[in-house]
Write an enzyme that holds these catalytic residues in place. Structure first.
Site, PDB file in Angstrom:
ATOM      1  N   HIS A  50      66.296  20.739  51.009  1.00  0.00           N
ATOM      2  CA  HIS A  50      65.826  20.626  52.402  1.00  0.00           C
ATOM      3  C   HIS A  50      65.751  22.049  52.963  1.00  0.00           C
ATOM      4  O   HIS A  50      65.181  22.935  52.337  1.00  0.00           O
ATOM      5  CB  HIS A  50      66.824  19.712  53.132  1.00  0.00           C
ATOM      6  CG  HIS A  50      66.408  19.205  54.486  1.00  0.00           C
ATOM      7  ND1 HIS A  50      65.198  19.452  55.064  1.00  0.00           N
ATOM      8  CD2 HIS A  50      67.088  18.427  55.399  1.00  0.00           C
ATOM      9  CE1 HIS A  50      65.130  18.857  56.257  1.00  0.00           C
ATOM     10  NE2 HIS A  50      66.280  18.232  56.483  1.00  0.00           N
ATOM     11  N   HIS A  80      56.683  18.435  48.415  1.00  0.00           N
ATOM     12  CA  HIS A  80      57.106  17.755  49.642  1.00  0.00           C
ATOM     13  C   HIS A  80      57.022  16.256  49.443  1.00  0.00           C
ATOM     14  O   HIS A  80      56.106  15.776  48.788  1.00  0.00           O
ATOM     15  CB  HIS A  80      56.229  18.175  50.834  1.00  0.00           C
ATOM     16  CG  HIS A  80      56.868  17.884  52.147  1.00  0.00           C
ATOM     17  ND1 HIS A  80      56.772  16.656  52.755  1.00  0.00           N
ATOM     18  CD2 HIS A  80      57.643  18.660  52.940  1.00  0.00           C
ATOM     19  CE1 HIS A  80      57.467  16.697  53.886  1.00  0.00           C
ATOM     20  NE2 HIS A  80      58.001  17.892  54.025  1.00  0.00           N
ATOM     21  N   ASP A 115      58.660  26.098  54.077  1.00  0.00           N
ATOM     22  CA  ASP A 115      59.608  27.191  53.849  1.00  0.00           C
ATOM     23  C   ASP A 115      59.006  28.359  53.077  1.00  0.00           C
ATOM     24  O   ASP A 115      59.553  29.464  53.085  1.00  0.00           O
ATOM     25  CB  ASP A 115      60.835  26.665  53.077  1.00  0.00           C
ATOM     26  CG  ASP A 115      61.620  25.666  53.892  1.00  0.00           C
ATOM     27  OD1 ASP A 115      61.611  25.775  55.129  1.00  0.00           O
ATOM     28  OD2 ASP A 115      62.231  24.754  53.297  1.00  0.00           O
TER      29      ASP A 115
HETATM   30  N1  COA Z   1      59.041  22.849  41.474  1.00  0.00           N
HETATM   31  C1  COA Z   1      58.657  22.301  40.309  1.00  0.00           C
HETATM   32  N2  COA Z   1      58.291  21.002  40.178  1.00  0.00           N
HETATM   33  C2  COA Z   1      58.346  20.240  41.289  1.00  0.00           C
HETATM   34  C3  COA Z   1      58.736  20.753  42.529  1.00  0.00           C
HETATM   35  C4  COA Z   1      59.097  22.106  42.595  1.00  0.00           C
HETATM   36  N3  COA Z   1      59.483  22.664  43.749  1.00  0.00           N
HETATM   37  N4  COA Z   1      58.685  19.781  43.448  1.00  0.00           N
HETATM   38  C5  COA Z   1      58.286  18.684  42.812  1.00  0.00           C
HETATM   39  N5  COA Z   1      58.074  18.959  41.511  1.00  0.00           N
HETATM   40  C6  COA Z   1      57.643  18.019  40.486  1.00  0.00           C
HETATM   41  C7  COA Z   1      58.787  17.131  40.065  1.00  0.00           C
HETATM   42  O1  COA Z   1      59.519  17.701  39.003  1.00  0.00           O
HETATM   43  C8  COA Z   1      58.059  15.894  39.650  1.00  0.00           C
HETATM   44  O2  COA Z   1      57.465  16.130  38.404  1.00  0.00           O
HETATM   45  P1  COA Z   1      57.491  14.997  37.263  1.00  0.00           P
HETATM   46  O3  COA Z   1      56.724  13.841  37.857  1.00  0.00           O
HETATM   47  O4  COA Z   1      56.828  15.661  36.111  1.00  0.00           O
HETATM   48  O5  COA Z   1      58.941  14.679  37.059  1.00  0.00           O
HETATM   49  C9  COA Z   1      56.919  15.813  40.661  1.00  0.00           C
HETATM   50  O6  COA Z   1      56.680  17.145  41.081  1.00  0.00           O
HETATM   51  C10 COA Z   1      57.218  14.934  41.859  1.00  0.00           C
HETATM   52  O7  COA Z   1      58.349  15.453  42.516  1.00  0.00           O
HETATM   53  P2  COA Z   1      59.561  14.595  43.075  1.00  0.00           P
HETATM   54  O8  COA Z   1      60.850  15.181  42.577  1.00  0.00           O
HETATM   55  O9  COA Z   1      59.333  13.140  42.884  1.00  0.00           O
HETATM   56  O10 COA Z   1      59.441  14.907  44.610  1.00  0.00           O
HETATM   57  P3  COA Z   1      60.426  14.418  45.740  1.00  0.00           P
HETATM   58  O11 COA Z   1      59.587  13.839  46.796  1.00  0.00           O
HETATM   59  O12 COA Z   1      61.547  13.576  45.209  1.00  0.00           O
HETATM   60  O13 COA Z   1      61.098  15.790  46.212  1.00  0.00           O
HETATM   61  C11 COA Z   1      61.290  17.886  47.187  1.00  0.00           C
HETATM   62  C12 COA Z   1      60.561  16.561  47.210  1.00  0.00           C
HETATM   63  C13 COA Z   1      60.878  18.671  48.420  1.00  0.00           C
HETATM   64  C14 COA Z   1      62.807  17.671  47.252  1.00  0.00           C
HETATM   65  C15 COA Z   1      60.930  18.658  45.905  1.00  0.00           C
HETATM   66  O14 COA Z   1      59.544  18.901  45.899  1.00  0.00           O
HETATM   67  C16 COA Z   1      61.710  19.933  45.749  1.00  0.00           C
HETATM   68  O15 COA Z   1      62.826  19.928  45.210  1.00  0.00           O
HETATM   69  N6  COA Z   1      61.159  21.097  46.234  1.00  0.00           N
HETATM   70  C17 COA Z   1      61.885  22.339  46.172  1.00  0.00           C
HETATM   71  C18 COA Z   1      62.836  22.463  47.355  1.00  0.00           C
HETATM   72  C19 COA Z   1      62.109  22.689  48.653  1.00  0.00           C
HETATM   73  O16 COA Z   1      61.262  23.540  48.776  1.00  0.00           O
HETATM   74  N7  COA Z   1      62.521  21.955  49.692  1.00  0.00           N
HETATM   75  C20 COA Z   1      61.997  22.089  51.040  1.00  0.00           C
HETATM   76  C21 COA Z   1      61.158  20.923  51.414  1.00  0.00           C
HETATM   77  S1  COA Z   1      60.359  21.177  52.975  1.00  0.00           S
END
Ligand code: COA
Length: 374
Positions: A224, A263, A314
């Protein structure tokens, strides 16, 4: 309905947990509005004080009311001495979000009206915390660097005073406007994890401060708000735009999640990132060193090609704060001190239409075990 439905929704993705009239998001367009006003119009035109009023009261204040509201907020910025004593007592190596979390909890313990959950008193607490959280963040940042906290200046706007308390310099108009816009972009974002945490606490009819402490705990996490600190560390690690693509490739090959990407709701682009990208570019060019912007765009492009994953809010906010001279380890604190506006609005909404939030779990453990038998 008292029995649980069979389906487990992982991460509550797509689940509607409440009705709300504060922020509207359509991730497919993408669209974000606060109280019906498009985020791009808001970010270009309004001030943080106007947006705060809008989010809390569902209308824009006329000039005289805005003046009174801004003066009211400015008059609440100072924090009681025991809060500064607590910050002094914090280990300088501690996580700054732990300091903010502790200070807000202490404010609650010191507030004679802390347990009053009437709408009037909760609005008073929303104003207090919106005004005081920047003072806490800035004081702690300075103490961690061996500097004395700077008292707030009520003659300055919310954004200008925040910069002043952090850096010790009265900001110019461009800096103030840039930071003001950044605070607006972070002020509210529907039922994200921290806002939902606040609503869950309010759902038990607990007090306002307890809910904000829960929000701070949730936004601190690297999935987050905590991602913003990690983004800047990543940019520093990448070092030059030429290294960005290889860095992304290596990270993806090792299944490392890159901060600032992805996201839950926006799959086609984060409208806040559009604004922040432009701001990061302008600051880079104006400073004579647009390296962070170029690293950002190079890594963003590689990520889009490789995985189709978007840059979130971010991603470019990190270089914006870096250019403004804010210490790297307080970026998450800064965005929490803006999100208090949205948390407050959601908490007021939850108190007004409350029902305990209590989902079920599908049990997958053992049953029928007998004590005494192995
Ligand atoms: N880097 C690499 N791969 C990513 C990624 C990232 N930042 N965000 C998502 N993915 C990939 C996942 O590994 C997944 O791949 P797969 O289907 O091959 O397993 C796919 O994209 C879908 O992601 P998922 O984990 O289902 O997304 P989510 O909705 O559960 O999680 C976040 C959303 C924001 C938590 C996630 O994108 C993340 O961890 N981002 C990094 C942290 C961040 O910037 N947070 C601030 C959000 S405003």
């Amino acid at each position: 309905m008292s029995e649980a439905t069979e389906q487990v929704i992982s991460g509550l993705e797509g689940v509607l947990a409440c009705e709300s009239s504060i922020a509207y998001i359509d991730g497919s367009i993408p669209e974000l509005s606060f109280r019906g006003y498009d985020i791009h119009d808001i970010a270009q035109t309004l001030t943080f004080e106007q947006v705060t009023f809008l989010i809390w009261h569902d209308r824009l204040p006329p000039a005289e009311e805005l003046r009174a509201f801004s003066a009211d907020l400015a008059g609440r910025r100072a924090v009681p001495k025991p809060i500064l004593d607590v910050l002094h007592a914090m280990p300088t190596s501690g996580h700054p979000m732990a300091g903010l979390r502790t200070a807000v909890s202490m404010l609650g313990a010191m507030d004679p009206g802390g347990e009053d959950i009437s709408p009037e008193d909760n609005l008073r607490k929303a104003k207090d915390l919106t005004a005081q959280m920047p003072t806490i963040v800035a004081a702690q940042a300075r103490l961690q660097r061996g500097q004395e906290p700077i008292a707030p200046d009520p003659s300055l706007s919310h954004a200008a005073n925040y910069c002043y308390m952090l850096t010790g310099k009265r900001p110019d108009d461009t800096t103030t406007r840039t930071f003001d816009t950044m605070l607006i972009l972070y002020a509210e974002h529907e039922t994200n994890a921290s806002t939902f945490a606040c609503r869950v606490v309010v759902g038990t009819e607990s007090d306002f401060y307890s809910a904000v402490v829960a929000g701070i705990g949730a936004i601190k996490g690297p999935l987050h708000g905590g991602a913003i600190d990690e983004v800047m560390r990543m940019f520093l690690e990448i070092e030059t735009p030429e290294r960005a693509a290889a860095f992304v490739d290596e990270a993806l090959a090792s299944r490392r999640k890159l901060p600032g990407f992805g996201h839950r709701v926006y799959r086609a682009g984060d409208p806040r990132a559009t604004q922040l990208r432009t701001m990061a570019e302008k600051l880079g060019v104006a400073s004579g060193d647009d390296r962070w912007f170029r690293i950002g765009t190079a890594a963003e492009q590689r990520m889009r090609e490789a995985k189709g994953i978007i840059a979130n809010v971010d991603y470019f906010a990190a270089p914006v704060l870096y250019h403004l001279g804010f210490p790297l380890n307080v970026f998450t604190n800064v965005i929490a001190s803006s999100r208090i506006v949205g948390w407050s609005a959601h908490m007021l909404e939850q108190y007004a239409h409350n029902r305990l939030i209590r989902p079920r779990a599908r049990y997958v453990g053992q049953r029928g075990r007998k004590l005494g038998a192995n």
